[in-house]
Design an enzyme around this catalytic site. Structure first.
Site, short mmCIF file in Angstrom:
data_model
loop_
_atom_site.label_atom_id
_atom_site.label_comp_id
_atom_site.label_asym_id
_atom_site.label_seq_id
_atom_site.Cartn_x
_atom_site.Cartn_y
_atom_site.Cartn_z
N CYS A 97 0.82 -1.21 0.00
CA CYS A 97 0.00 0.00 0.00
C CYS A 97 0.86 1.27 0.00
CB CYS A 97 -0.99 -0.05 1.16
SG CYS A 97 -2.41 1.06 0.91
N HIS A 224 -3.15 -5.63 1.08
CA HIS A 224 -2.43 -5.82 2.35
C HIS A 224 -2.34 -7.30 2.72
CE1 HIS A 224 -2.20 -1.62 3.93
NE2 HIS A 224 -3.28 -1.43 3.18
N GLU A 226 -0.39 -8.57 4.84
CA GLU A 226 -0.15 -8.67 6.29
C GLU A 226 -1.46 -8.67 7.08
OE1 GLU A 226 -0.30 -4.18 5.58
OE2 GLU A 226 0.17 -6.02 4.48
#
Length: 275
Positions: A97, A224, A226
């Site tokens: 991002c 994302h 993560e």
């Protein structure tokens, strides 16, 4: 003493995904350490101590001027040589991002030819522009991974229809470039991840959600990964069957790829300066 790979998570004012990125590295078997960009500016050699690097998402320096612009300028001026040297010796780096926005403006992506990182970062050849809708968009989207990708984070990963999703949350994520660069990215296997059919909400060229550098080590993407390292993070995880949840979530598998590579004996080359 721990034998786990060490992951550097670079933080700065406005960054707000550093905790999630550190947790993802640790879930994949690394030891994560957040370090402020200011500290790295004072001592760039600290980067030499790490086996993996993460450039988190958020709104670095308030996204003043443009998304990621201020942090990218600081990195270009003060820590780029140390980061380029880390990649040259084989250190995987992920930039989700805002990290992706920073990486393209800092000269880390699409990157230099293998073993040919310049001492001064080159001008950006790709950009992350305002979404076609001109609105911030927050949603889980289906993704696919090109068969020819050289990205060490995504290479070899299989995507399932109901679980091959990643969360996105951005207002400036539309990937654009010129025709020659776009062709080269495809031909070189530098397209690391694309939005699935009907999922290209921001209008990116060729539905590109993420790219890597020619070595496959530096990985930037707007979604994302993560934020998808546990099945309980999936938007409808309670409806997934036990069979669907048998393996690891897509995001965790990306981090696992890089951490396993960092653990491979002889993977890292001797530390060298930028060419």
């Amino acid at each position: 003493m721990s034998t786990k790979p060490r992951a550097l998570v670079i933080t700065a004012p406005g960054i707000n995904c550093d905790g999630e990125l550190a947790q993802a590295f640790e879930a994949a078997g690394a030891v994560a350490e957040p370090v402020l960009l200011k500290a790295l500016e004072r001592e760039p050699s600290r980067i030499d101590r790490f086996d993996l690097i993460g450039l988190p998402g958020g709104f670095s320096y308030g996204d003043d001027v443009a998304a990621g612009r201020v942090m990218a300028v600081l990195m270009r001026e003060r820590v780029y040589p140390a980061l380029a040297a880390a990649v040259a010796r084989g250190v995987p780096m992920i930039c989700p991002c805002n990290g992706f926005q920073i990486a393209v403006q800092a000269g880390l992506l699409p990157g230099a030819a293998i073993g040919a990182w310049p001492k001064v970062p080159e001008r950006p050849t790709v950009a992350l522009c305002q979404n076609e809708s001109a609105r911030f968009h927050d949603a889980w989207t289906g993704v696919r991974i090109p068969a020819n990708t050289r990205c060490v984070w995504t290479r070899g990963l299989e995507i399932e229809a109901d679980t091959g999703l990643l969360p996105s949350a951005h207002g400036e994520g539309r990937f654009i470039t010129d025709a020659d660069t776009l062709r080269a990215l495809h031909d070189n296997g530098q397209v690391a991840v694309q939005y699935g059919d009907g999922e290209n909400f921001n209008g990116s060229m060729d539905a590109i959600a993420g790219i890597c550098d020619p070595s496959g080590l530096v990985f930037g993407l707007m979604p994302h990964p993560e934020r998808f390292t546990r099945w309980t993070q999936h938007p409808w995880w309670t409806r997934l069957s036990i069979e669907q949840r048998r393996g690891e979530p897509l995001g965790l598998r990306m981090f696992r790829n890089a951490v396993n590579l960092a653990r491979t004996p002889g993977h890292r080359r001797e530390a060298v300066g930028a060419a």
